[in-house]
Every structure is written in C-alpha cells, then in structure tokens.
Design a protein around this motif. Sequence first.
Motif, short mmCIF file in Angstrom:
data_model
loop_
_atom_site.label_atom_id
_atom_site.label_comp_id
_atom_site.label_asym_id
_atom_site.label_seq_id
_atom_site.Cartn_x
_atom_site.Cartn_y
_atom_site.Cartn_z
N PHE A 1 0.82 -1.21 0.00
CA PHE A 1 0.00 0.00 0.00
C PHE A 1 0.86 1.25 0.00
CE2 PHE A 1 -1.88 3.43 2.56
CZ PHE A 1 -2.86 3.83 1.68
N ILE A 2 1.90 1.28 0.81
CA ILE A 2 2.76 2.46 0.87
C ILE A 2 3.39 2.72 -0.49
CG2 ILE A 2 4.91 3.37 1.85
CD1 ILE A 2 4.16 1.96 4.47
N ASP A 3 3.88 1.67 -1.14
CA ASP A 3 4.47 1.83 -2.46
C ASP A 3 3.44 2.39 -3.45
OD1 ASP A 3 6.92 0.89 -1.62
OD2 ASP A 3 6.59 -1.16 -2.33
N TYR A 4 2.22 1.90 -3.36
CA TYR A 4 1.16 2.37 -4.25
C TYR A 4 0.84 3.84 -3.99
CZ TYR A 4 -3.27 2.43 -6.83
OH TYR A 4 -4.28 2.74 -7.71
N ALA A 5 0.71 4.20 -2.71
CA ALA A 5 0.40 5.59 -2.36
C ALA A 5 1.50 6.52 -2.84
CB ALA A 5 0.18 5.71 -0.86
N LYS A 6 2.74 6.13 -2.67
CA LYS A 6 3.87 6.98 -3.08
C LYS A 6 3.94 7.13 -4.59
CE LYS A 6 7.77 7.00 -0.97
NZ LYS A 6 9.11 6.62 -0.46
N SER A 7 3.39 6.18 -5.33
CA SER A 7 3.45 6.24 -6.80
C SER A 7 2.65 7.41 -7.36
CB SER A 7 2.95 4.93 -7.41
OG SER A 7 1.54 4.80 -7.31
N PHE A 8 1.77 8.01 -6.57
CA PHE A 8 0.95 9.13 -7.02
C PHE A 8 1.66 10.47 -6.87
CE2 PHE A 8 -2.33 5.93 -6.46
CZ PHE A 8 -3.16 6.15 -7.55
N GLY A 9 2.86 10.45 -6.30
CA GLY A 9 3.61 11.69 -6.16
C GLY A 9 2.87 12.72 -5.32
N ASP A 10 2.80 13.95 -5.81
CA ASP A 10 2.20 15.05 -5.05
C ASP A 10 0.70 14.91 -4.85
OD1 ASP A 10 4.66 16.20 -4.78
OD2 ASP A 10 4.36 17.74 -6.31
N ASP A 11 0.05 14.01 -5.57
CA ASP A 11 -1.39 13.83 -5.38
C ASP A 11 -1.74 13.22 -4.03
OD1 ASP A 11 -2.23 15.00 -7.69
OD2 ASP A 11 -2.73 13.15 -8.75
N VAL A 12 -0.77 12.56 -3.40
CA VAL A 12 -0.99 11.96 -2.09
C VAL A 12 0.01 12.54 -1.10
CG1 VAL A 12 -0.97 9.83 -0.74
CG2 VAL A 12 -1.93 9.83 -3.05
N TRP A 13 -0.49 13.22 -0.10
CA TRP A 13 0.34 13.80 0.96
C TRP A 13 0.35 12.84 2.13
CZ3 TRP A 13 -1.62 17.78 4.98
CH2 TRP A 13 -0.55 18.23 5.77
N ILE A 14 1.44 12.10 2.31
CA ILE A 14 1.59 11.20 3.45
C ILE A 14 2.19 12.02 4.59
CG2 ILE A 14 2.58 9.05 4.32
CD1 ILE A 14 2.75 8.06 1.45
N CYS A 15 1.45 12.16 5.67
CA CYS A 15 1.80 13.17 6.67
C CYS A 15 1.50 12.69 8.08
CB CYS A 15 1.01 14.45 6.38
SG CYS A 15 -0.79 14.20 6.40
N ARG A 16 1.90 13.52 9.03
CA ARG A 16 1.59 13.29 10.43
C ARG A 16 0.25 13.95 10.77
NH1 ARG A 16 6.98 14.66 13.79
NH2 ARG A 16 5.55 16.25 14.56
N ARG A 17 -0.36 13.47 11.82
CA ARG A 17 -1.67 14.01 12.21
C ARG A 17 -1.55 15.45 12.71
NH1 ARG A 17 -5.33 10.26 11.85
NH2 ARG A 17 -7.45 10.54 12.67
N ASP A 18 -0.47 15.76 13.38
CA ASP A 18 -0.32 17.14 13.85
C ASP A 18 -0.11 18.10 12.68
OD1 ASP A 18 2.23 16.17 13.28
OD2 ASP A 18 3.19 17.13 14.99
N GLU A 19 0.41 17.61 11.54
CA GLU A 19 0.52 18.45 10.35
C GLU A 19 -0.86 18.76 9.77
OE1 GLU A 19 4.68 17.44 8.20
OE2 GLU A 19 3.30 15.73 8.31
#
Length: 332
Positions: free
Chosen positions: A296-314
């Motif tokens: 899943f992480i690899d798939y999410a990262k494949s979208f580049g800027d379309d997916v912001w993987i972030c912390r909850r405080d962010e």
Amino acid sequence: MVLYPLSIHINDGKSRYGGMDDGSGGLRDIVGYANKPPVVCWPRGAKVAVNLVLNYEEGGENCLLHGDGESEKLLSEIVGAGALVGQRHANMETLYDYGSRAGFWRLYDLLLRKNVPCTVFAVGMALERNPTAAKAMVEAGWEVASHGYRWWDYQNTEEEVEREHIKRSVQIHKDMLGIRPVGIYQGKPNVHTRRLVVEEGGFLYDSDSYADDLPYWTTEYGGQPHLIIPYTLSENDMKFAIPNGFSNADEFSKHLIHTLDYLIEEGRRGSPKMMSVGLHCRLVGRPGRAKGLEDFIDYAKSFGDDVWICRRDEIAKHWYQNHYPENLMSSL
C-alpha cells in the motif's frame, strides 16, 4: 401482533442534539458538512492526505501484573477471547509482547526504509515500559500522540480517574520524549472524555470520532473551537482480529488501495479528503501482513504530489491555518 405505544422524545426531529446543555455529554451532529464540505487545499495540491497511525499499546493492556482484576481479551490472534477474571492469560500476554519486542521494530524499519512519517497513538503505561522504542520514535521524527494512560475501556471509569490518567499520560510523554503530546485518541472513551481533554488545555486535537472524512470543529466546551480529526475502524488492521475481517495481507492492501483510489478521484473532482490507516504492532507487525502494508505504501507513493503522506499534527496545523472557524460561534 405487537402494538408499540406512540412515543415522543425531546430530541425527535433534531439534527444536532445532546451536548453539555442537557447534561448528556457529547453533542451529536447528524448532518455535518453535508454536500458543502470546505474547500480543502492540501500542501502541493494533494488530492488526499494519508496519515498512517501506529497504535502502541503493548504493556498497557489489562493484566493482573498491571494491577487489573482480569486479563486482556481484545485485538489478538485469539479471536473471541474472553477475559480471565483473577487470572493471568499466558498466551495473551505473549501475543501482546510480540508487538513491542518484534512487531514495532519491523514497522519501524519499514517506515524508515520507505521514508514516510506516521503518528503514534501511544498508551502512556506502554510507552513508559519501553524507553528504547520511545527514543526510536523521536529519532524517526514521528508524532507521538496520547492514547490515554491505559488501554482501557473508559466507559464507566470515574471522572477523576480519567482526568488523572490524561494528565499522567501527558507527563510520561514529557519525561520519555521531551515534549508533550498535542493530539489524543483515548480509543475507548465515554461521552464526557472530550470535555476532560479540552479542560486539560494543551491538545490541538482529539481523534475520538469516526464521523467524517475531514477534520471538523466543535465549540460546545466553553465556546473555544476544539478540533476533531476523525479516525477509522475500517481502514484498520484490527480487522485481522475480528470475525469476517481481513484474512490475509492481500485483502488488507486491496481494501486500502481501493479506498485511496476512490478518495483520489473525489479529490480530482474538487473535494479532497483525508485517509487514516490504523496499524497495531502485534497485528500488522507480523511479516506476512507487513508485506500488505508495504504494498500500500508503495502504491500511495506512486501518485507523487497527489498523495500527501503526513503526520496528524501536520493536518491539525493545516486546519488551524486554513479553516479556523472565525464565524463558528455566530452560526450555532
């Protein structure tokens, strides 16, 4: 034929009801944003904000060695286990120990290799027992939010005990991590928990809600806006430990991927959302399941800027900066 008497309740027909005014506890809002969600502009124009949440609970669960009257019964490989009153449960204890001894470190390695952040929901008692893991969380740059002092069901806990537990967990974070938590997920709260969280005074947000795909505000506690960032029990590895849940890593990753796909399409149509992914060291920390998370992480990262993987405080800080409810009070 059974005839039911006609009944009328004071809350009939209301879309917002309960809350502090009638003494019933938390407010229910059935409508929320409805079909007019806020215009969300995540950083770099992302269509979805993805937050990986690692629940660190092992060592804070019910156990006679922790002063409890019964053993733990929830979220383990023994699906449907019952609590043993007045006894230790040897198998349950070691299933939990796996999470802190092995599962945590496997997930730690995975997230570092993939260079993605996460938020840890850390139970205070569990965190205090494992200084090495606590240090690793800080060095990894992860957010560590409070998951309460105990991995308890606080439904019928006396208010003074729960208040003390919230404060005690905050102090453990300060002692172990050098910083207080800005987020809290009690996990098994009661309708008065949020009031105690707001009264504590140091939290930017809580996540004891499953009510939306976006953060939202409440002002029912003293009028000051309080942010709620909803969590999930759907995109959550806990379904490995319940009947008719995930049976293997492929089912887990497929569900996460389908969820992300749908949210990305909504975002591209102009309605970006957030996606939480719930993880547990003793569950997805098993190697076969960790592979599903990696996919899943690899798939999410494949979208580049379309997916912001972030912390909850962010997410919280973004919401404060861009969606602070200046006019919320006047609309209530």
